[in-house]
Design a protein around this motif. Structure first.
Motif, PDB file in Angstrom:
ATOM      1  N   ALA A  67       0.834  -1.212   0.000  1.00 12.30           N
ATOM      2  CA  ALA A  67       0.000   0.000   0.000  1.00 12.30           C
ATOM      3  C   ALA A  67       0.860   1.251   0.000  1.00 12.30           C
ATOM      4  O   ALA A  67       0.576   2.231  -0.702  1.00 12.30           O
ATOM      5  CB  ALA A  67      -0.926  -0.014   1.223  1.00 12.30           C
ATOM      6  N   SER A  71       1.076   3.894  -3.201  1.00 13.91           N
ATOM      7  CA  SER A  71       0.790   5.316  -2.986  1.00 13.91           C
ATOM      8  C   SER A  71       1.915   6.176  -3.548  1.00 13.91           C
ATOM      9  O   SER A  71       1.666   7.192  -4.204  1.00 13.91           O
ATOM     10  CB  SER A  71       0.613   5.595  -1.482  1.00 13.91           C
ATOM     11  N   GLN A  76       1.088  10.007  -4.652  1.00 15.79           N
ATOM     12  CA  GLN A  76       0.405  10.424  -3.431  1.00 15.79           C
ATOM     13  C   GLN A  76       1.406  10.516  -2.276  1.00 15.79           C
ATOM     14  O   GLN A  76       2.534  10.042  -2.375  1.00 15.79           O
ATOM     15  CB  GLN A  76      -0.705   9.418  -3.095  1.00 15.79           C
ATOM     16  N   PRO A  81      -2.638   7.440   2.308  1.00 14.15           N
ATOM     17  CA  PRO A  81      -3.675   6.425   2.043  1.00 14.15           C
ATOM     18  C   PRO A  81      -3.555   5.193   2.940  1.00 14.15           C
ATOM     19  O   PRO A  81      -4.585   4.716   3.454  1.00 14.15           O
ATOM     20  CB  PRO A  81      -3.449   6.082   0.563  1.00 14.15           C
ATOM     21  N   PRO A  82      -2.324   4.656   3.178  1.00 13.34           N
ATOM     22  CA  PRO A  82      -2.236   3.510   4.095  1.00 13.34           C
ATOM     23  C   PRO A  82      -2.705   3.832   5.511  1.00 13.34           C
ATOM     24  O   PRO A  82      -3.355   2.995   6.155  1.00 13.34           O
ATOM     25  CB  PRO A  82      -0.744   3.163   4.081  1.00 13.34           C
ATOM     26  N   ILE A  84      -4.954   6.128   6.430  1.00 13.95           N
ATOM     27  CA  ILE A  84      -6.416   6.253   6.431  1.00 13.95           C
ATOM     28  C   ILE A  84      -7.072   4.877   6.334  1.00 13.95           C
ATOM     29  O   ILE A  84      -8.002   4.548   7.079  1.00 13.95           O
ATOM     30  CB  ILE A  84      -6.869   7.159   5.276  1.00 13.95           C
ATOM     31  N   GLY A  85      -6.586   4.063   5.397  1.00 13.10           N
ATOM     32  CA  GLY A  85      -7.169   2.740   5.216  1.00 13.10           C
ATOM     33  C   GLY A  85      -6.995   1.862   6.439  1.00 13.10           C
ATOM     34  O   GLY A  85      -7.914   1.133   6.829  1.00 13.10           O
ATOM     35  N   ILE A 219      -8.615   3.178  -5.241  1.00  7.52           N
ATOM     36  CA  ILE A 219      -8.769   2.820  -3.826  1.00  7.52           C
ATOM     37  C   ILE A 219      -7.804   1.727  -3.400  1.00  7.52           C
ATOM     38  O   ILE A 219      -7.790   1.349  -2.228  1.00  7.52           O
ATOM     39  CB  ILE A 219     -10.205   2.372  -3.498  1.00  7.52           C
ATOM     40  N   TYR A 222      -5.755   2.175  -0.238  1.00  9.96           N
ATOM     41  CA  TYR A 222      -6.689   2.244   0.888  1.00  9.96           C
ATOM     42  C   TYR A 222      -7.230   0.847   1.219  1.00  9.96           C
ATOM     43  O   TYR A 222      -7.345   0.478   2.387  1.00  9.96           O
ATOM     44  CB  TYR A 222      -7.858   3.173   0.568  1.00  9.96           C
ATOM     45  N   PHE A 226      -6.794  -1.146   4.556  1.00 13.32           N
ATOM     46  CA  PHE A 226      -8.054  -1.441   5.250  1.00 13.32           C
ATOM     47  C   PHE A 226      -8.051  -2.892   5.744  1.00 13.32           C
ATOM     48  O   PHE A 226      -8.373  -3.171   6.908  1.00 13.32           O
ATOM     49  CB  PHE A 226      -9.225  -1.204   4.306  1.00 13.32           C
TER      50      PHE A 226
END
Length: 271
Positions: A67, A71, A76, A81-82, A84-85, A219, A222, A226
């Motif tokens: 992840a 990103s 990014q 993103p990692p 948040i996920g 996504i 993420y 997640f």
């Protein structure tokens, strides 16, 4: 020959096969109920520790590390993103804990979590193990989805390695549910069915994970994080406390070490 054929399948079908394999290995673990009425507590704690170790290793090598790389490749902020996920995955399992009645193995019936219910203890135990298996299925699906996108850090063989690792740790989970139910007087067939059906959610979650990644490619980091966050939440909130609850901490800790090592080897060798 097999890999050539398997690589030509759609990611959703690959994920389905991965989920079915982990379900089958859960059933294999649950089949111990036909040979044992009770299990040694040290063995049970070692099994829970092993499952925790596999999930910790898979969360980093198979999910969080890719992840972060994805990103960065997409321009990014590598950690955003990692992060948040990961937090969203933990929150997801926490919400399921609140809305789904369940009882973790080793606890008294009055210690059940979630809304008040008239469900019997066997069903509550089944629901607890099923909650464990949702993030594992998602992880398998997301891994196959990532491999299909042709990204440098993902491969079909790596996703298969993840599925194998999760399947290996599902075996003791199947036994950890079915054998205690047999010890409480449930018939062997019924206890086996409870054990193996607890993983039926994995093929479903795997297909959902693969389809989601393919439908909305941005996504991916993420989704990977997640699944990692959901698995780590299960490890910290349920598996490790269960493995340490009866005092045999050395057995449980060695189980974690062995599980982590097995998953690390699988991921590095096949990833």
């Amino acid at each position: 020959m097999f890999m050539e054929w398997f690589s030509q399948l759609s990611p959703a079908i690959q994920a389905l096969f991965g989920g079915l394999m982990t379900w089958g290995l859960t059933a294999l673990g649950a089949s111990l109920v036909f040979f044992f009425r009770q299990m040694n507590q040290n063995a049970m704690n070692t099994m829970f520790g092993f499952a925790a170790g596999v999930m910790i290793a898979a969360s980093f090598w198979s999910l969080l590390a890719p992840a972060i790389d994805f990103s960065e490749q997409n321009g990014q902020i590598p950690w955003l993103p990692p992060a948040i996920g990961f937090l969203a995955g933990g929150l997801f399992i926490r919400l399921l804990d609140v809305v789904v009645p369940h009882l973790d193995i080793g606890l008294a019936e009055h210690e059940a979590e979630g809304p008040k219910t008239k469900l019997n203890k066997s069903t509550l135990l089944f629901l607890a193990i099923t909650l464990h298996n949702i993030p594992e299925g998602l992880a398998i699906g997301v891994a196959f989805g990532a491999a299909s996108l042709g990204l440098s850090d993902a491969s079909v063989i790596g996703a298969i390695g993840l599925a194998i690792g999760i399947g290996i740790q599902n075996m003791p989970e199947g036994a950890a549910l079915s054998v205690p139910l047999r010890g409480e007087g449930m018939s062997r067939i019924k206890a086996f069915n409870y054990g193996q059906l607890s993983a039926i959610v994995e093929p479903v979650a795997a297909v959902i994970g693969a389809v989601a990644v393919l439908a909305v490619q941005p996504i991916l980091p993420y989704a990977l994080a997640f699944a990692a966050g959901a698995m780590i939440f299960v490890v910290v909130e349920q598996l490790i406390p269960q493995s340490q609850s009866s005092g045999s901490t050395d057995f449980a800790t060695m189980g974690v070490m062995c599980g982590f090592t097995v998953m690390m080897i699988l991921d590095v060798a096949l990833g």
